[in-house]
Design a protein around this motif. Structure first.
Motif, PDB file in Angstrom:
ATOM      1  N   ARG A   1       0.816  -1.213   0.000  1.00 62.78           N
ATOM      2  CA  ARG A   1       0.000   0.000   0.000  1.00 62.78           C
ATOM      3  C   ARG A   1       0.853   1.269   0.000  1.00 62.78           C
ATOM      4  NH1 ARG A   1      -1.248   2.793   4.614  1.00 62.78           N
ATOM      5  NH2 ARG A   1      -3.345   3.167   3.820  1.00 62.78           N
ATOM      6  N   ASP A   2       2.106   1.179   0.411  1.00 60.65           N
ATOM      7  CA  ASP A   2       2.976   2.345   0.358  1.00 60.65           C
ATOM      8  C   ASP A   2       3.687   2.469  -0.985  1.00 60.65           C
ATOM      9  OD1 ASP A   2       2.289   3.221   2.805  1.00 60.65           O
ATOM     10  OD2 ASP A   2       4.143   2.655   3.826  1.00 60.65           O
ATOM     11  N   ARG A  28      -1.149   2.693  -4.377  1.00 55.86           N
ATOM     12  CA  ARG A  28      -2.440   3.042  -3.760  1.00 55.86           C
ATOM     13  C   ARG A  28      -3.450   3.297  -4.857  1.00 55.86           C
ATOM     14  NH1 ARG A  28      -1.788   6.409   1.910  1.00 55.86           N
ATOM     15  NH2 ARG A  28      -0.369   4.891   2.883  1.00 55.86           N
ATOM     16  N   LYS A  46      -2.358   4.683  -8.236  1.00 60.63           N
ATOM     17  CA  LYS A  46      -1.201   5.565  -8.055  1.00 60.63           C
ATOM     18  C   LYS A  46       0.046   4.731  -7.742  1.00 60.63           C
ATOM     19  CE  LYS A  46      -3.878   9.540  -6.440  1.00 60.63           C
ATOM     20  NZ  LYS A  46      -4.117  10.506  -5.320  1.00 60.63           N
ATOM     21  N   THR A  47       0.969   4.726  -8.676  1.00 61.49           N
ATOM     22  CA  THR A  47       2.208   3.968  -8.502  1.00 61.49           C
ATOM     23  C   THR A  47       3.235   4.794  -7.733  1.00 61.49           C
ATOM     24  OG1 THR A  47       2.965   4.763 -10.646  1.00 61.49           O
ATOM     25  CG2 THR A  47       1.847   2.632 -10.612  1.00 61.49           C
ATOM     26  N   TRP A  90       3.867   5.421  -4.648  1.00 61.11           N
ATOM     27  CA  TRP A  90       3.197   6.397  -3.783  1.00 61.11           C
ATOM     28  C   TRP A  90       4.164   7.035  -2.793  1.00 61.11           C
ATOM     29  CZ3 TRP A  90       2.278   6.841   1.510  1.00 61.11           C
ATOM     30  CH2 TRP A  90       1.373   7.837   1.863  1.00 61.11           C
ATOM     31  N   LYS A 150       6.916   9.188  -4.393  1.00 61.92           N
ATOM     32  CA  LYS A 150       6.386  10.468  -4.872  1.00 61.92           C
ATOM     33  C   LYS A 150       6.153  11.433  -3.711  1.00 61.92           C
ATOM     34  CE  LYS A 150       4.294   8.598  -9.072  1.00 61.92           C
ATOM     35  NZ  LYS A 150       3.058   8.211  -9.769  1.00 61.92           N
ATOM     36  N   LYS A 151       5.723  10.910  -2.576  1.00 58.32           N
ATOM     37  CA  LYS A 151       5.563  11.771  -1.393  1.00 58.32           C
ATOM     38  C   LYS A 151       6.919  12.351  -0.982  1.00 58.32           C
ATOM     39  CE  LYS A 151       2.352  12.338   0.834  1.00 58.32           C
ATOM     40  NZ  LYS A 151       1.362  13.435   0.779  1.00 58.32           N
ATOM     41  N   HIS A 184       3.667  13.593 -10.950  1.00 60.90           N
ATOM     42  CA  HIS A 184       2.428  12.856 -11.189  1.00 60.90           C
ATOM     43  C   HIS A 184       2.104  12.674 -12.664  1.00 60.90           C
ATOM     44  CE1 HIS A 184       1.583  12.919  -6.920  1.00 60.90           C
ATOM     45  NE2 HIS A 184       1.810  14.215  -6.907  1.00 60.90           N
TER      46      HIS A 184
END
Length: 611
Positions: free
Chosen positions: A506-507, A510, A513-514, A516, A519-520, A532
């Protein structure tokens, strides 16, 4: 070379010729050492400690232990401090391996952080040790030649002198045609094998033993939560890039319009004392070109930016260089622009950072989204799956970089299949049907697939251990080394890799959204529009090239009469596939290109089988 019988080497004079065959990997210097039943040679690209005295091979003080190593050891300063009493003669990163080996033996390899293919001759124990880095960034091949073991960084070196028998490994050929690469330990030559990544091989007398010192599946997790924060990930990223900027020569970055290379370039620009050089490709086809985005980001970080024009003429030049200079068929067409970028980069720098590993470790491929939704759609669509698949197949085939019709067709074809079957079809070359003797077994090694975690975590680990290792890293290493340029992959830093492998799915993914968490972490450094944007990747308009600029060559290489004489492929299958492609009914660029590259390989390296 190493004689397992302890007898004098039969062809010691070939060692010099073998070293010459690797001059592109090390144009700056090198030496050979022959002592009775063992011989070591090394060509060096001088990156750390540029003095001639730092050329390899190195010996221990008593000259009983010798080492030759291709690559870079990033924690060499730390390892040097561990052995204050050792009489080092250079600042070279490779020399630190000697006291480590003398202290710990083969187990010391696990302490090395970097990319390497190394050989240690231990005269005290009369053993030969071969080892490779964790991810498999640097190659190392070996073969049994009578009672001798020959080893080298590239396959063609083992073919020098015509001593080694050249025969085709049909199991490896099935893997290549299915996947677009040959998973370790095989090669297309039956007599030549790869030292497995993250492993060492030890030869003593007639015995051969192998031990893995790195098991990435031990760090993979199916947990629901993570202990890695965005702040920690940023620190790991900065540490990885900073570590791999170590050099006594100029360092640059391969910059596309994507997230991964932008992260590397941004950190490198902040950490370097001199102005950074960045390099990108420019295509005339908008669906392939990311040059404007790369140039805009280069202006943002203030780098010296270099653009390389990729057109039919330069691609043809690259095709000749790769097929004649690399004794492995590389089915990824991105090897061609990568070679062109590397050739330009070598005019300005000796080392270049590249983004390999980010997609596999942080969940960047759209196939992962496909796996997530395959099970749900299978139940929801039920009997509609086949009609929808036929509808998609009836749509006009597109020649764009990532054709929607092609993606949807493959998606519907594999709904309901197990993950491994889907993954092989979605990610592979899909040319195995051309074989006269078709195989139904999986192209992935069972020794790997039997240990994979379930679900998406398994798919990501599978890509790390196969596609990345034997596809992408082969492409980047061979393409850059042909121009004597060293490529480094900071995302494959040991600590960063361990942290990424431990991330829950999930990290990494999501919804749709690959990458994730990556990208954060990037939000502090990279503009949101770049973070994005849709994933594109480096590629080549092969679909049109097969029909136009390379048409005559494709017709020659895939001529039914030629294929019939080879007795390897079905001429009818290949002829039908090519006809469907050229009629516009289907986009068969992937399988056709795999076949074309194999034919080039056959002509260059096994010509007696080509005609």
């Amino acid at each position: 070379m190493y004689s397992t019988l302890g007898e004098p080497l039969r062809f010691p004079d070939l060692l010099e010729d073998m070293a010459v065959s690797l001059r592109h990997r090390g144009p700056d210097g090198g030496n050979t050492h022959v002592a009775g039943h063992v011989g070591l040679g090394c060509r060096r690209l001088r990156v750390i400690d540029l003095r001639e005295r730092a050329d390899q091979p190195f010996s221990s003080p008593e000259r009983r232990t010798w080492i030759a190593c291709n690559g870079e050891i990033y924690n060499h300063l730390e390892l040097r401090q561990r052995h204050p009493a050792y009489p080092f003669t250079t600042r070279c990163d490779v020399e630190v391996i000697l006291p480590l080996y003398l202290e710990q033996g083969a187990q010391g390899v696990a302490a090395l952080e970097g990319m390497f293919g190394l050989a240690v001759w231990d005269g005290e124990a009369d053993t030969l040790l071969l080892a490779r880095d964790r991810a498999g960034e640097k190659p190392l091949f070996y073969a049994r030649v009578g009672n001798e073991v020959w080893f080298a960084s590239e396959i063609q070196t083992l073919l020098v002198g015509g001593v080694l028998t050249r025969s085709l490994d049909f199991e490896a050929l099935h893997q290549y045609l299915t996947l677009g690469y040959v998973p370790e330990p095989r090669t297309l030559f039956r007599e030549i094998r790869k030292v497995p990544a993250g492993s060492w091989l030890r030869f003593k007398d007639h015995d051969e033993s192998c031990e893995r010192y790195w098991t990435p599946e031990a760090f993979a997790t199916e947990a629901e939560t993570t202990t890695l924060s965005v702040v920690d990930l940023r620190r790991l990223l900065r540490d990885a890039v900073t570590s791999q900027l170590q050099a006594d020569v100029p360092v640059g970055v391969f910059l596309s319009g994507g997230l991964d290379s932008a992260l590397l370039a941004n950190i490198a620009a902040e950490e370097m004392s001199e102005r950074l050089h960045t390099f990108t490709a420019r295509f005339s086809d908008d669906s392939y070109d990311e040059g404007n985005l790369a140039a805009e980001f280069a202006r943002r970080i203030g780098s010296y930016h270099h653009e390389v024009v990729v057109d039919p003429a330069s691609l043809s030049e690259a095709l000749h260089a790769v097929t004649s200079g690399v004794a492995e068929p590389i089915a990824d067409p991105a090897v061609l622009p990568t070679y062109l970028i590397a050739r330009e980069a070598r005019e300005h720098v000796t080392v270049a950072l590249s983004g390999e590993g980010a997609d596999e470790l942080f969940g960047g491929y759209p196939t992962y989204v496909g796996h997530r939704f395959a099970g749900m759609l299978e139940g929801a669509l039920g009997r509609l799956i086949r009609p929808l698949g036929r509808l998609v197949d009836s749509l006009p085939a597109s020649r764009q970089k990532v054709p929607l019709q092609y993606l949807l067709s493959r998606f519907f074809d594999q709904l309901g299949e197990p993950m491994l079957v889907r993954h092989e079809a979605w990610f592979g070359a899909g040319a195995q049907g051309a074989l006269l003797e078709a195989k139904t077994v999986s192209a992935f090694p069972s020794t790997l697939t039997d240990t994979l975690p379930s679900g998406l975590a398994g798919a990501m680990l599978l890509d790390y251990a196969t596609y990345l290792r034997d596809g992408l890293l082969v492409k980047i290493d061979r393409a850059t080394m042909l121009s004597s340029l060293e490529a480094r992959a900071p995302f494959l830093d040991a600590q960063l890799t361990i942290a990424a492998l431990g991330l829950p799915v999930r990290d990494r993914l999501r919804g749709v959204k690959t990458k994730w968490l990556l990208k954060k972490a990037a939000e502090e450094w990279i503009p949101s529009a770049l973070i994005h944007r849709k994933k594109r990747g480096l590629s080549v308009p092969i679909a049109d090239w097969i029909d136009k600029g390379l048409r005559a060559e494709v017709d020659r290489l895939l001529d039914p009469a030629r294929l019939g004489k080879q007795e390897i492929f079905s001429p009818l299958f290949v002829e039908r596939t090519l006809a469907e492609h050229r009629s516009g009914a289907r986009n068969h660029a992937r399988p056709l290109w795999a076949l074309v590259m194999f034919q080039y390989w056959l002509e260059s390296w096994m010509p007696e089988r080509a005609e």
